[in-house]
Scaffold this active site. Structure first.
Site, PDB file in Angstrom:
ATOM      1  N   GLY A  86       0.876  -1.173   0.000  1.00 25.35           N
ATOM      2  CA  GLY A  86       0.000   0.000   0.000  1.00 25.35           C
ATOM      3  C   GLY A  86       0.909   1.217   0.000  1.00 25.35           C
ATOM      4  N   ALA A  87       0.896   1.960  -1.110  1.00 24.28           N
ATOM      5  CA  ALA A  87       1.793   3.123  -1.223  1.00 24.28           C
ATOM      6  C   ALA A  87       0.981   4.414  -1.202  1.00 24.28           C
ATOM      7  CB  ALA A  87       2.622   3.020  -2.499  1.00 24.28           C
ATOM      8  N   GLY A  88      -0.105   4.399  -0.419  1.00 26.68           N
ATOM      9  CA  GLY A  88      -0.968   5.581  -0.331  1.00 26.68           C
ATOM     10  C   GLY A  88      -0.449   6.583   0.678  1.00 26.68           C
ATOM     11  N   GLN A  89      -1.389   7.207   1.383  1.00 27.22           N
ATOM     12  CA  GLN A  89      -1.016   8.269   2.328  1.00 27.22           C
ATOM     13  C   GLN A  89      -0.156   7.735   3.472  1.00 27.22           C
ATOM     14  OE1 GLN A  89      -1.394  11.082   1.111  1.00 27.22           O
ATOM     15  NE2 GLN A  89      -3.337  12.028   1.680  1.00 27.22           N
ATOM     16  N   GLY A  97       1.333   4.701   3.543  1.00 30.40           N
ATOM     17  CA  GLY A  97       2.492   3.998   2.970  1.00 30.40           C
ATOM     18  C   GLY A  97       3.636   4.954   2.659  1.00 30.40           C
ATOM     19  N   HIS A 135     -10.248  -1.274  17.917  1.00 31.54           N
ATOM     20  CA  HIS A 135     -10.017   0.058  17.346  1.00 31.54           C
ATOM     21  C   HIS A 135     -11.330   0.522  16.731  1.00 31.54           C
ATOM     22  CE1 HIS A 135      -7.910   3.380  15.616  1.00 31.54           C
ATOM     23  NE2 HIS A 135      -8.185   3.013  14.385  1.00 31.54           N
ATOM     24  N   ARG A 185      -2.923   9.755  20.677  1.00 31.48           N
ATOM     25  CA  ARG A 185      -3.924  10.836  20.658  1.00 31.48           C
ATOM     26  C   ARG A 185      -4.304  11.208  22.085  1.00 31.48           C
ATOM     27  NH1 ARG A 185      -7.168   8.094  15.629  1.00 31.48           N
ATOM     28  NH2 ARG A 185      -6.112   9.301  14.008  1.00 31.48           N
ATOM     29  N   THR A 209      -4.606  -1.652   7.968  1.00 32.78           N
ATOM     30  CA  THR A 209      -5.877  -1.557   7.237  1.00 32.78           C
ATOM     31  C   THR A 209      -7.071  -1.761   8.177  1.00 32.78           C
ATOM     32  OG1 THR A 209      -4.757  -2.458   5.295  1.00 32.78           O
ATOM     33  CG2 THR A 209      -7.167  -2.528   5.278  1.00 32.78           C
ATOM     34  N   ASN A 210      -8.084  -0.931   8.014  1.00 35.59           N
ATOM     35  CA  ASN A 210      -9.302  -1.024   8.817  1.00 35.59           C
ATOM     36  C   ASN A 210     -10.354  -1.901   8.156  1.00 35.59           C
ATOM     37  OD1 ASN A 210      -9.147   0.471  11.268  1.00 35.59           O
ATOM     38  ND2 ASN A 210      -9.031   2.368  10.081  1.00 35.59           N
TER      39      ASN A 210
END
Ligand code: A3D
Length: 319
Positions: free
Chosen positions: A10-13, A15, A178, A154, A122-123
């Protein structure tokens, strides 16, 4: 000593942020993998970060790919493949799409990176990490979910803001799944060792303020989704997973809240859920079973029930 290898599926946000942080910390060489349609994104981010390395002053190899064979020899695989939330969506709404993706990714990891420590982001997290362990067939000590480090980060940040103290001196514990049923533990959270209930007694804050911080922690993901509108949080989730990877690679044996497969602890058997664990070179080396009072146990059990329902839905989708 040869460099370690960290594969990011996964090379998204998240990644891309993982790739930057892993390089800056010189954890090893990095492979960014995405689907063939997004191979250019994986390659582009890999090249862009590699070109930042001379300025930032770190040495790490970067590869972008859509070929699972490039995962060979990975020490750690961090999985963010899937879709994130949009405003109005719950994490559970993602199960239909993400379960199929995790199944495909798990098969690739099983074949090409059989010795890796796998961190799933991953959710819906607890169900997806359980599915990953099933599909890979890896020892549950080598498959773990990232959520608690983020949720407690958080909580820590909100508390540090409230008390006007350094984030470094605030420790916080979050248990359970979660999701909306997560259990931020007030009794086990401290400032320099002083438990939060004592700080209320000392006049540092009020119970009402503390209650609203607990609620803000539970809603922490939705708060960011509401602001970004196009996706979900990625800096803090990436930082959290990198802390887990670092503890494994350097055998730091940090105690962190992670989704781990329970075998009777907390009265739960065979289910992944957020609990404190020790992460070292053996993966999840120990599950820490803390004593819960009646109220915390009731909240934890509610969270377990929510995760169980999601696992059933996941099993139907993944087939
Ligand atoms: P995004 O920026 O969309 O990146 C996901 C990437 O996965 C995209 O580049 C996709 O092309 C890629 N992808 C899709 N299918 C596959 C596949 N089969 N193989 C390889 N890659 C694939 O999302 P993001 O990085 O913002 O978030 C990723 C996931 O993390 C989402 O499911 C989020 O819900 C989840 N997330 C979890 C937390 C936790 O604390 C657990 C926090 C934030 C986000």
């Amino acid at each position: 000593m040869a460099r370690k290898k960290i594969a990011l599926v996964g090379a998204g946000q998240i990644g891309g942020t993982l790739a930057l942080l892993a390089g800056q910390k010189e954890l090893g060489d990095i492979v960014l993998l995405d689907i063939p349609d997004a191979e250019g994104v994986a390659k582009g981010k890999a090249l862009d970060i590699a070109e930042a390395s001379p300025v930032e002053g770190f040495d790490a190899g970067y590869t972008g790919t859509s070929n699972y064979a490039d995962l060979a020899g990975a020490d750690v695989v961090i999985v963010t493949a899937g879709v994130p939330r949009k405003p109005g969506m719950s994490r559970d709404d993602l199960v239909g799409i993400n379960a199929k993706i995790i199944k495909a990714v798990g098969e690739g990891i099983r074949t090409h990176a059989p010795n890796a420590f796998v961190i799933v982001i991953t959710n819906p997290l607890d169900a997806m990490v359980g599915l990953m362990q099933q599909v890979t067939g890896f020892d549950p000590a080598k498959v773990v979910g990232m959520a608690g480090v983020l949720d407690s980060a958080r909580f820590r940040w909100f508390l540090a803001e409230e008390f006007k103290v350094s984030v470094e001196d605030v420790t916080a514990f979050v248990l359970g799944g979660h999701g909306d049923t997560m259990v931020p533990s007030v009794r086990y959270s401290t400032v320099a060792g002083i438990p939060l209930p004592d700080l209320v007694k000392m006049g540092w804050t009020t119970q009402e303020k503390l209650d609203s911080i607990v609620q803000r922690t539970r809603d922490g993901g939705a708060e960011i989704v509401g602001l970004l509108k196009t996706g979900s949080a990625f800096y803090a989730p990436a930082a959290s997973a990198i802390a887990m990877a670092e503890s494994y690679l350097k055998d730091k044996k940090r105690v962190m809240p992670c989704a781990a497969r329970l075998t009777g602890q907390y009265g739960v058997d065979g289910l992944y859920i957020g609990v404190p664990v020790v992460i070292g070179s053996g993966g999840v080396e120990k599950i820490v079973e803390i004593e819960l009072n009646a109220e915390e146990k009731a909240m934890f059990d509610k969270s377990v029930a929510a995760v169980k329902t999601l696992v059933e839905v996941t099993a139907k989708v993944a087939g």
